[in-house]
Design an enzyme around this catalytic site. Structure first.
Site, mmCIF file in Angstrom:
data_model
loop_
_atom_site.group_PDB
_atom_site.id
_atom_site.type_symbol
_atom_site.label_atom_id
_atom_site.label_comp_id
_atom_site.label_asym_id
_atom_site.label_seq_id
_atom_site.Cartn_x
_atom_site.Cartn_y
_atom_site.Cartn_z
ATOM 1 N N ASP A 1 0.861 -1.180 0.000
ATOM 2 C CA ASP A 1 0.000 0.000 0.000
ATOM 3 C C ASP A 1 0.910 1.247 0.000
ATOM 4 O O ASP A 1 1.865 1.305 -0.763
ATOM 5 C CB ASP A 1 -0.971 -0.091 1.187
ATOM 6 C CG ASP A 1 -2.069 0.945 1.186
ATOM 7 O OD1 ASP A 1 -3.059 0.759 0.444
ATOM 8 O OD2 ASP A 1 -1.945 1.930 1.931
ATOM 9 N N HIS B 1 -6.962 -7.039 -0.461
ATOM 10 C CA HIS B 1 -5.897 -6.044 -0.344
ATOM 11 C C HIS B 1 -4.992 -6.251 0.869
ATOM 12 O O HIS B 1 -3.827 -5.892 0.836
ATOM 13 C CB HIS B 1 -6.544 -4.659 -0.276
ATOM 14 C CG HIS B 1 -5.584 -3.518 -0.274
ATOM 15 N ND1 HIS B 1 -4.597 -3.353 -1.230
ATOM 16 C CD2 HIS B 1 -5.451 -2.462 0.586
ATOM 17 C CE1 HIS B 1 -3.912 -2.254 -0.976
ATOM 18 N NE2 HIS B 1 -4.402 -1.703 0.120
ATOM 19 N N TYR C 1 -2.367 11.623 1.871
ATOM 20 C CA TYR C 1 -3.149 11.744 0.640
ATOM 21 C C TYR C 1 -3.074 13.160 0.063
ATOM 22 O O TYR C 1 -3.155 13.336 -1.154
ATOM 23 C CB TYR C 1 -4.598 11.352 0.907
ATOM 24 C CG TYR C 1 -4.742 9.878 1.169
ATOM 25 C CD1 TYR C 1 -5.113 8.999 0.155
ATOM 26 C CD2 TYR C 1 -4.495 9.340 2.433
ATOM 27 C CE1 TYR C 1 -5.237 7.647 0.376
ATOM 28 C CE2 TYR C 1 -4.617 7.979 2.671
ATOM 29 C CZ TYR C 1 -4.982 7.139 1.639
ATOM 30 O OH TYR C 1 -5.086 5.784 1.861
#
Length: 296
Positions: A105, A272, A217
């Site tokens: 990730d 994931h 982010y």
């Protein structure tokens, strides 16, 4: 759940101030070093099942990313080039000049930047379940029929990038939010166990926890510029691209072939959160790759 090595000994906790931030990290095992980097919304605890599968042969170093877990909630510095520098300096501080590198990730995005900046230090790179900014991540966030149908619509990339609102809406609802979010990304929701949720909620509900997550982010466009610049010179070390059948899948390999010369790939039949859904299978692929074997 205590995190232990293959002999049941508790991992060792440490703290180091590097690159202007105080990082918390775990170490265990003996042998050549392997650096394990977690993603979001996780902490070093994400690797608890994988650690004892590697420690018979390797020394593992498992830090919390800046702003996450028990590392310092820094006010800035969340672009992946700077986060990579945190980890490079940590390994220097611990006396590890060369090492194997595993990232999943956002930890994979940091690992790519670390390998690009210090190719002479990274023996091998495992790049797991991440789309690099600048190489497709933004496309995954678009509101399109295809993205919505795929269940891999990464709407949160845009949501977290909005100043202040995500913190206002998530704070006080961390357990409900992260429980849904993490289980949604798995193929086996039961793999996200109550102890893991307790740990992640503890960390992300601490003062500044959600803000720091969002700052990662908010640096996405900067990351994209950095990644495109770094990709002008391909990675020289062997790369194992690890994808999941029910999440990123073949796109994981596709982008690594754009940025590295020596790539092999494997897709596991899970979602994931591979270190929590299939740790034995995952660690087996790591060990074979480290030994120079082809994926099974």
């Amino acid at each position: 759940m205590k995190i232990v090595d293959h002999e049941g000994n508790p991992v060792r906790h440490g703290r180091a101030t590097v690159n202007g931030v105080r990082l918390h990290y775990l170490t265990a095992g003996s042998g050549e070093p392997v650096l394990l980097l977690h993603g979001v919304p996780k902490t070093s605890y994400h690797w608890r099942h994988v650690i004892p599968l590697l420690t018979p042969q390797y020394t593992v170093v498992v830090p919390d990313m800046r702003g996450l877990g028990d590392s310092e909630h820094a006010t800035s510095g969340y672009d992946m080039r700077n986060v990579a520098e945190d980890f490079a300096q940590l390994m220097t501080e611990l006396g590890h000049e060369r090492f194997r590198l595993v990232g999943e990730d956002w930890g994979a995005a940091a690992a790519y930047q670390l390998a690009s900046a210090y190719p002479e230090r990274v023996r091998q790179l495992v790049y797991q379940e991440m789309i690099l900014p600048g190489f497709g991540l933004e496309d995954y966030s678009f509101l399109t029929p295809e993205n919505v149908r795929s269940y891999v619509w990464l709407w949160h990339i845009n949501f977290y990038s909005v100043p202040e609102f995500p913190e206002m809406l998530i704070n006080g609802h961390e357990r409900e939010y992260f429980s849904y979010f993490m289980k949604h990304e798995t193929h086996d929701p039961a793999a996200i166990t109550p102890d893991a949720l307790d740990e992640y909620v503890r960390c992300y509900s601490s003062p500044g926890g959600v803000r720091c997550m969002c700052e990662i982010y908010r640096a996405t466009l900067t990351d994209g510029d950095q990644n495109r610049a770094s990709a002008k010179k391909k990675l020289p070390m062997p790369v194992l691209a690890v994808g999941s059948e029910h999440f990123i899948g073949a796109d994981n390999e596709r982008q690594m072939r754009e940025v590295a010369d020596d790539v092999r790939a494997v897709i596991l039949p899970w979602g994931h959160q591979l270190a929590e859904e299939s740790p034995d299978e995952l660690a087996g692929h790591y060990l074979r790759f480290f030994a120079g074997e082809e994926p099974a």
